[in-house]
Design a protein around this motif. Structure first.
Motif, PDB file in Angstrom:
ATOM      1  N   HIS A  73     -35.856  34.552   4.567  1.00 33.31           N
ATOM      2  CA  HIS A  73     -34.755  33.770   5.103  1.00 33.31           C
ATOM      3  C   HIS A  73     -34.078  34.546   6.224  1.00 33.31           C
ATOM      4  O   HIS A  73     -34.347  35.737   6.429  1.00 33.31           O
ATOM      5  CB  HIS A  73     -33.732  33.415   4.023  1.00 33.31           C
ATOM      6  CG  HIS A  73     -33.038  34.590   3.411  1.00 33.31           C
ATOM      7  ND1 HIS A  73     -33.636  35.408   2.464  1.00 33.31           N
ATOM      8  CD2 HIS A  73     -31.803  35.114   3.618  1.00 33.31           C
ATOM      9  CE1 HIS A  73     -32.806  36.368   2.104  1.00 33.31           C
ATOM     10  NE2 HIS A  73     -31.679  36.219   2.793  1.00 33.31           N
ATOM     11  N   LYS A  75     -30.360  34.584   9.057  1.00 34.89           N
ATOM     12  CA  LYS A  75     -29.057  34.083   9.458  1.00 34.89           C
ATOM     13  C   LYS A  75     -28.661  34.762  10.763  1.00 34.89           C
ATOM     14  O   LYS A  75     -28.612  35.997  10.834  1.00 34.89           O
ATOM     15  CB  LYS A  75     -28.007  34.375   8.374  1.00 34.89           C
ATOM     16  CG  LYS A  75     -26.653  33.720   8.667  1.00 34.89           C
ATOM     17  CD  LYS A  75     -26.761  32.198   8.628  1.00 34.89           C
ATOM     18  CE  LYS A  75     -25.416  31.530   8.910  1.00 34.89           C
ATOM     19  NZ  LYS A  75     -25.545  30.045   8.962  1.00 34.89           N
ATOM     20  N   GLY A  76     -28.402  33.946  11.775  1.00 35.66           N
ATOM     21  CA  GLY A  76     -28.056  34.512  13.070  1.00 35.66           C
ATOM     22  C   GLY A  76     -29.182  35.353  13.620  1.00 35.66           C
ATOM     23  O   GLY A  76     -30.319  34.904  13.735  1.00 35.66           O
ATOM     24  N   TRP A  78     -30.424  38.005  12.172  1.00 34.78           N
ATOM     25  CA  TRP A  78     -30.978  38.813  11.081  1.00 34.78           C
ATOM     26  C   TRP A  78     -31.948  38.011  10.230  1.00 34.78           C
ATOM     27  O   TRP A  78     -31.773  36.805  10.039  1.00 34.78           O
ATOM     28  CB  TRP A  78     -29.840  39.343  10.196  1.00 34.78           C
ATOM     29  CG  TRP A  78     -28.876  40.207  10.934  1.00 34.78           C
ATOM     30  CD1 TRP A  78     -27.785  39.802  11.651  1.00 34.78           C
ATOM     31  CD2 TRP A  78     -28.926  41.626  11.059  1.00 34.78           C
ATOM     32  NE1 TRP A  78     -27.145  40.882  12.204  1.00 34.78           N
ATOM     33  CE2 TRP A  78     -27.820  42.021  11.853  1.00 34.78           C
ATOM     34  CE3 TRP A  78     -29.787  42.605  10.565  1.00 34.78           C
ATOM     35  CZ2 TRP A  78     -27.558  43.354  12.181  1.00 34.78           C
ATOM     36  CZ3 TRP A  78     -29.525  43.937  10.884  1.00 34.78           C
ATOM     37  CH2 TRP A  78     -28.428  44.302  11.680  1.00 34.78           C
ATOM     38  N   LYS A  86     -33.757  44.006   5.221  1.00 33.83           N
ATOM     39  CA  LYS A  86     -33.030  43.304   6.280  1.00 33.83           C
ATOM     40  C   LYS A  86     -33.476  43.821   7.645  1.00 33.83           C
ATOM     41  O   LYS A  86     -33.592  45.032   7.845  1.00 33.83           O
ATOM     42  CB  LYS A  86     -31.527  43.521   6.089  1.00 33.83           C
ATOM     43  CG  LYS A  86     -30.632  42.825   7.091  1.00 33.83           C
ATOM     44  CD  LYS A  86     -29.171  43.146   6.778  1.00 33.83           C
ATOM     45  CE  LYS A  86     -28.221  42.478   7.753  1.00 33.83           C
ATOM     46  NZ  LYS A  86     -26.802  42.810   7.456  1.00 33.83           N
ATOM     47  N   ASN A  97     -35.827  31.062  18.817  1.00 39.95           N
ATOM     48  CA  ASN A  97     -34.586  30.794  18.080  1.00 39.95           C
ATOM     49  C   ASN A  97     -33.365  31.108  18.930  1.00 39.95           C
ATOM     50  O   ASN A  97     -32.635  32.066  18.685  1.00 39.95           O
ATOM     51  CB  ASN A  97     -34.563  31.603  16.786  1.00 39.95           C
ATOM     52  CG  ASN A  97     -35.772  31.332  15.912  1.00 39.95           C
ATOM     53  OD1 ASN A  97     -36.586  32.205  15.662  1.00 39.95           O
ATOM     54  ND2 ASN A  97     -35.892  30.092  15.472  1.00 39.95           N
ATOM     55  N   HIS A 101     -31.140  32.175  13.551  1.00 37.63           N
ATOM     56  CA  HIS A 101     -31.719  31.629  12.330  1.00 37.63           C
ATOM     57  C   HIS A 101     -30.665  30.864  11.528  1.00 37.63           C
ATOM     58  O   HIS A 101     -29.491  31.230  11.505  1.00 37.63           O
ATOM     59  CB  HIS A 101     -32.297  32.756  11.468  1.00 37.63           C
ATOM     60  CG  HIS A 101     -33.407  33.509  12.120  1.00 37.63           C
ATOM     61  ND1 HIS A 101     -34.705  33.047  12.141  1.00 37.63           N
ATOM     62  CD2 HIS A 101     -33.414  34.693  12.790  1.00 37.63           C
ATOM     63  CE1 HIS A 101     -35.468  33.921  12.782  1.00 37.63           C
ATOM     64  NE2 HIS A 101     -34.710  34.924  13.183  1.00 37.63           N
ATOM     65  N   SER A 102     -31.112  29.803  10.870  1.00 36.77           N
ATOM     66  CA  SER A 102     -30.283  29.039   9.925  1.00 36.77           C
ATOM     67  C   SER A 102     -28.965  28.592  10.550  1.00 36.77           C
ATOM     68  O   SER A 102     -27.905  28.683   9.925  1.00 36.77           O
ATOM     69  CB  SER A 102     -30.008  29.868   8.655  1.00 36.77           C
ATOM     70  OG  SER A 102     -31.212  30.232   8.038  1.00 36.77           O
ATOM     71  N   ASP A 103     -29.047  28.102  11.780  1.00 30.78           N
ATOM     72  CA  ASP A 103     -27.835  27.604  12.435  1.00 30.78           C
ATOM     73  C   ASP A 103     -27.346  26.337  11.740  1.00 30.78           C
ATOM     74  O   ASP A 103     -28.117  25.394  11.514  1.00 30.78           O
ATOM     75  CB  ASP A 103     -28.131  27.307  13.904  1.00 30.78           C
ATOM     76  CG  ASP A 103     -26.927  26.767  14.635  1.00 30.78           C
ATOM     77  OD1 ASP A 103     -26.064  27.574  15.023  1.00 30.78           O
ATOM     78  OD2 ASP A 103     -26.838  25.532  14.788  1.00 30.78           O
ATOM     79  N   GLU A 104     -26.081  26.297  11.420  1.00 30.20           N
ATOM     80  CA  GLU A 104     -25.544  25.186  10.624  1.00 30.20           C
ATOM     81  C   GLU A 104     -25.576  23.868  11.389  1.00 30.20           C
ATOM     82  O   GLU A 104     -25.820  22.804  10.811  1.00 30.20           O
ATOM     83  CB  GLU A 104     -24.124  25.518  10.177  1.00 30.20           C
ATOM     84  CG  GLU A 104     -24.073  26.673   9.178  1.00 30.20           C
ATOM     85  CD  GLU A 104     -22.662  27.046   8.781  1.00 30.20           C
ATOM     86  OE1 GLU A 104     -21.708  26.371   9.237  1.00 30.20           O
ATOM     87  OE2 GLU A 104     -22.499  28.017   8.014  1.00 30.20           O
ATOM     88  N   THR A 107     -29.146  22.642  11.356  1.00 30.51           N
ATOM     89  CA  THR A 107     -29.461  22.190   9.998  1.00 30.51           C
ATOM     90  C   THR A 107     -28.887  20.807   9.727  1.00 30.51           C
ATOM     91  O   THR A 107     -29.551  19.949   9.123  1.00 30.51           O
ATOM     92  CB  THR A 107     -28.912  23.194   8.972  1.00 30.51           C
ATOM     93  OG1 THR A 107     -29.520  24.474   9.196  1.00 30.51           O
ATOM     94  CG2 THR A 107     -29.191  22.745   7.551  1.00 30.51           C
TER      95      THR A 107
END
Length: 469
Positions: A73, A75-76, A78, A86, A97, A101-104, A107
């Motif tokens: 997974h 985030k941002g 990382w 990490k 990207n 990563h995992s931008d709200e 999503t």
């Protein structure tokens, strides 16, 4: 002063950075290293990681050389692997990207649109493809590119350009080549079919795109490739008239070569190439799949160039939907008019989902405050990297690129891949490029603090390489 401490454990390692200030650029190497171990002990692998790696080895075509880590997974800027390690990601999915990563926001668009209409094919219209096409064209009119000068106050009432949506950068380049071949026949008949490309280029791996990707390692196993391809040298003026002739239908180049080593095309050279192409009626294609869409701090890498250096076609893909597959071809009306119903097509290209995400991503990338942020961050990155040739003159040959597509040039063969490996062991993901370059293409949301951390690690890796000389 920056202090980096690398701790290796049996289960995982972690990366810590203690910073008293990041405002000034240091005048000498800024990192004091404690507990630096080399080589780093073999990484612990959980049962889950081993299962995934073994399953892939058994069932996936082995065309990728990958390190033995399984990403879980992110985030941002990382990402974390299945074993809890990490990493600071300065590869961003190979410059994909843009929003991390995992931008709200991304999503939420994926959730909302997929619950409404996922796919309908190009047999029917959908509301999101025209909206994204209009945004691409009007931003180009406003910010410069494709014949529009920088700073056009208002978009013209007549669009002046069209967009075709594909699923990838390779498909975008294939579409552009098809358009150019058809324009060539319209202008000069069957003889006008030759395509000119340049050494160290990378345009994709399908047979057409591979034919203009000048790398023997990629091409030789699949020869013979597309006939009628002629190869020139980037930034070399001599011989352009013999290279680009009345039989040329297309001239293809990257304003900044990504895979080939972050090599920038000189504006005076581009002017001569474009002028010669216009003289013989050839279509000019700029592949901005890696360097476009704000990676250089402007919409297109060619946006700030004079209009006489602009192309007829721009291809794009990587960051357009932040990782959801999409590509696009932007064409001047003068070349787009050759394409009529049935001359090209795709089942998945321009889907409601891809275009909804693309519109969201591009709207955010083009916001003034966003561009201002990445301009400041990229300037800080350039300032930090520019110190390295002076601090490590035996190792570092210079810095290439612009914005957040940057290449650190290393003098010795084998050092780029070794630096990538050392950085990964210390928690930073980098990419190699060409024969002599380490490429940094972080998310466009990367922070100044994250840039400082990444460069600290690069400095530590160069220190290790220096000790091994």
């Amino acid at each position: 002063m920056y202090v980096a401490r690398h701790a290796c454990h049996s289960q995982h390692f972690s990366l810590f950075f203690i910073q008293s200030s990041i405002a000034p650029l240091p005048s000498s190497p800024s990192v004091a290293y404690t507990n630096v171990t080399h080589p780093v002990p073999e990484l612990h692998q959980s049962e889950r990681s081993r299962e995934v790696l073994e399953l892939g080895e058994r069932y996936i075509l082995p065309v990728y050389a990958r390190p033995p880590i399984v990403l879980d997974h992110g985030k941002g800027s990382w990402v974390w692997d299945c074993d809890g390690r990490k990493y600071l990601d300065f590869s961003a999915g190979i410059a994909v990207n843009a929003l991390g990563h995992s931008d709200e926001g991304v999503t939420e668009v994926l959730r909302a649109q997929s619950s409404k209409l996922l796919h309908a094919s190009n047999v029917y219209h959908n509301e999101h493809a025209p909206a994204l096409a209009a945004l691409i064209v009007t931003l180009t009119q406003r910010e410069g590119g494709l014949g529009y000068p920088t700073g056009t106050a208002e978009p013209t009432s007549t669009p002046g350009a069209k967009v075709f949506f594909s699923n990838s950068g390779t498909e975008a380049n294939e579409g552009a080549l098809k358009v150019a071949r058809k324009v060539g026949k319209d202008r000069g008949g069957e003889r006008k079919h030759e395509i000119v490309c340049f050494e160290q280029s990378f345009h994709g791996r399908s047979l057409g795109a591979l034919s203009i990707t000048v790398n023997a390692k990629y091409q030789s196993p699949f020869a013979p490739l597309l006939p009628g391809v002629r190869v020139g040298k980037l930034n070399v003026l001599e011989g352009l008239e013999d290279l680009i002739t009345k039989d040329t239908c297309a001239v293809v180049l990257e304003p900044i070569q990504g895979e080939g080593g972050v090599n920038a095309a000189g504006v005076d050279w581009v002017r001569r190439v474009v002028t010669r192409a216009r003289e013989v009626g050839a279509v000019v294609i700029f592949d901005e799949i890696q360097c476009g869409l704000y990676r250089t701090s402007s919409l297109w890498a060619h946006s700030a160039w004079p209009v006489e250096c602009h192309p007829d076609i721009v291809t794009m893909a990587k960051p357009l939907a932040n990782g959801y597959p999409i590509g696009a071809v932007l064409l001047r009306d003068s070349v787009a008019e050759t394409m009529t119903a049935g001359t090209h097509g795709t089942t998945f290209g321009g889907s409601p989902l891809a275009c909804a995400v693309g519109h969201h991503v591009l709207s955010r990338l083009s916001a003034r405050e966003f561009v201002s942020h990445l301009t400041e961050t990229s300037a800080y990155l350039a300032g930090r990297l520019e110190q390295l040739p002076r601090w490590f003159p035996q190792l570092v040959g210079g810095v290439r690129g612009r914005g957040l597509i940057v290449g650190l040039v290393l003098k010795e063969e084998g050092h780029p891949s070794r630096l990538v490996e050392l950085a990964r062991e210390r928690g930073v993901l980098l990419l190699s490029a060409g024969k002599d370059c380490v490429r940094l293409v972080p998310s466009l949301t990367v922070t100044r603090e994250e840039v400082a951390s990444a460069v600290d690690v690069i400095e530590s890796c160069l220190t290790v390489l220096m000790g091994g000389r």
